[in-house]
Design an enzyme around this catalytic site. Sequence first.
Site, short mmCIF file in Angstrom:
data_model
loop_
_atom_site.label_atom_id
_atom_site.label_comp_id
_atom_site.label_asym_id
_atom_site.label_seq_id
_atom_site.Cartn_x
_atom_site.Cartn_y
_atom_site.Cartn_z
N ARG A 205 0.86 -1.17 0.00
CA ARG A 205 0.00 0.00 0.00
C ARG A 205 0.90 1.22 0.00
NH1 ARG A 205 -3.25 -2.99 -1.44
NH2 ARG A 205 -5.37 -3.41 -0.65
N GLU B 226 -2.92 8.47 -3.64
CA GLU B 226 -3.36 7.66 -4.76
C GLU B 226 -4.79 8.01 -5.09
OE1 GLU B 226 -4.17 2.95 -5.44
OE2 GLU B 226 -2.18 3.45 -4.63
N HIS C 182 -1.80 0.90 -9.76
CA HIS C 182 -2.43 -0.10 -8.89
C HIS C 182 -3.07 -1.21 -9.73
CE1 HIS C 182 -4.10 -0.45 -4.54
NE2 HIS C 182 -3.89 -1.65 -5.06
#
Length: 321
Positions: A236, A265, A284
């Site tokens: 993450r 993000e 991602h």
Amino acid sequence: MSTDRPDIAVLDHDAHGIPAAAYADVLRRRLPDHTISLAGTPSDRERLLGTATVVAGSGLDEADLATAENLRLFACNSAGVEQLPLDALAERGIAVTNASGVHGPNIAEHVLGWVLTFTRRLDEGRRRQRRREWRRFQSFAELAGSTVTVVGLGSIGEAIVQRFSGFDVTTLGVRHTPSKGGPTDEVMGYDDLDDALARTDVLVLSCPLTETTEKLIGETELGILPTDAVLVNVARGGVVDTPALVGALQSNKIHGAALDVTDPEPLPSDHDLWGFENVFLTPHVSGHTPKYWERRADILVENLERVAESGVYENLRNQIV
């Protein structure tokens, strides 16, 4: 209703851009004796929650549980289950499974692709190809003889270690409970992270984001890494202190970084990370695989076979509750 042929409801959502309708089709093919229904609308969802014995989806809330009178198994379509009312599910005697292990092969390949690109400087080859420039360049290194440290030895971390096993590297594993062991040459806890970093050529982050791992890699840790080390993050974004990473890249404290996740993000278009040639960015997407729903189905099919044999929703693969 018998336990060996329960009705199954697939809640409508996508996974990495692949619609849940594809999952329903896979389940119909692999479970021809079961009734598979797709909740394509809110009204479908409410109706199916009221009748289905097994529900597959990304989330449920306590209001859903009030409707789900027949529910015996919730097959969560993600590895993380923090979005679920686990206590309420347990009180109702509803079994819960997750998707742990589904993403291991594809994320591990994503990591390996990046590391080989750094090692062989394949990105430079692509740049020269675009310029139609036939001019030799030197590689950066060889993987053989290097040390790869993987932080997080869950199913994804283990798959990453397995993919590196053929490259004659030394592997170090860092996990919350080192007594569990792991597939790496050495396994250590977070208290020993600094020692691991000092020996690391490739640092791969594949751990969950927790109080322990939030901003785990900051200015101090980046300073401990050798200057020719590469950082890869498929965990993450919050596991890395982004301003510290930018600073380390600007001052050449590490060789480069490959990031499938960032903090923030999505990464703003004016962010400094976009401007480095030695930073590889993907939005991602390392979790995407065309085999996603098939792997989800593997888990559910296996579990329904266990239920058919035992008559109870216990001792299931990936069972959380």
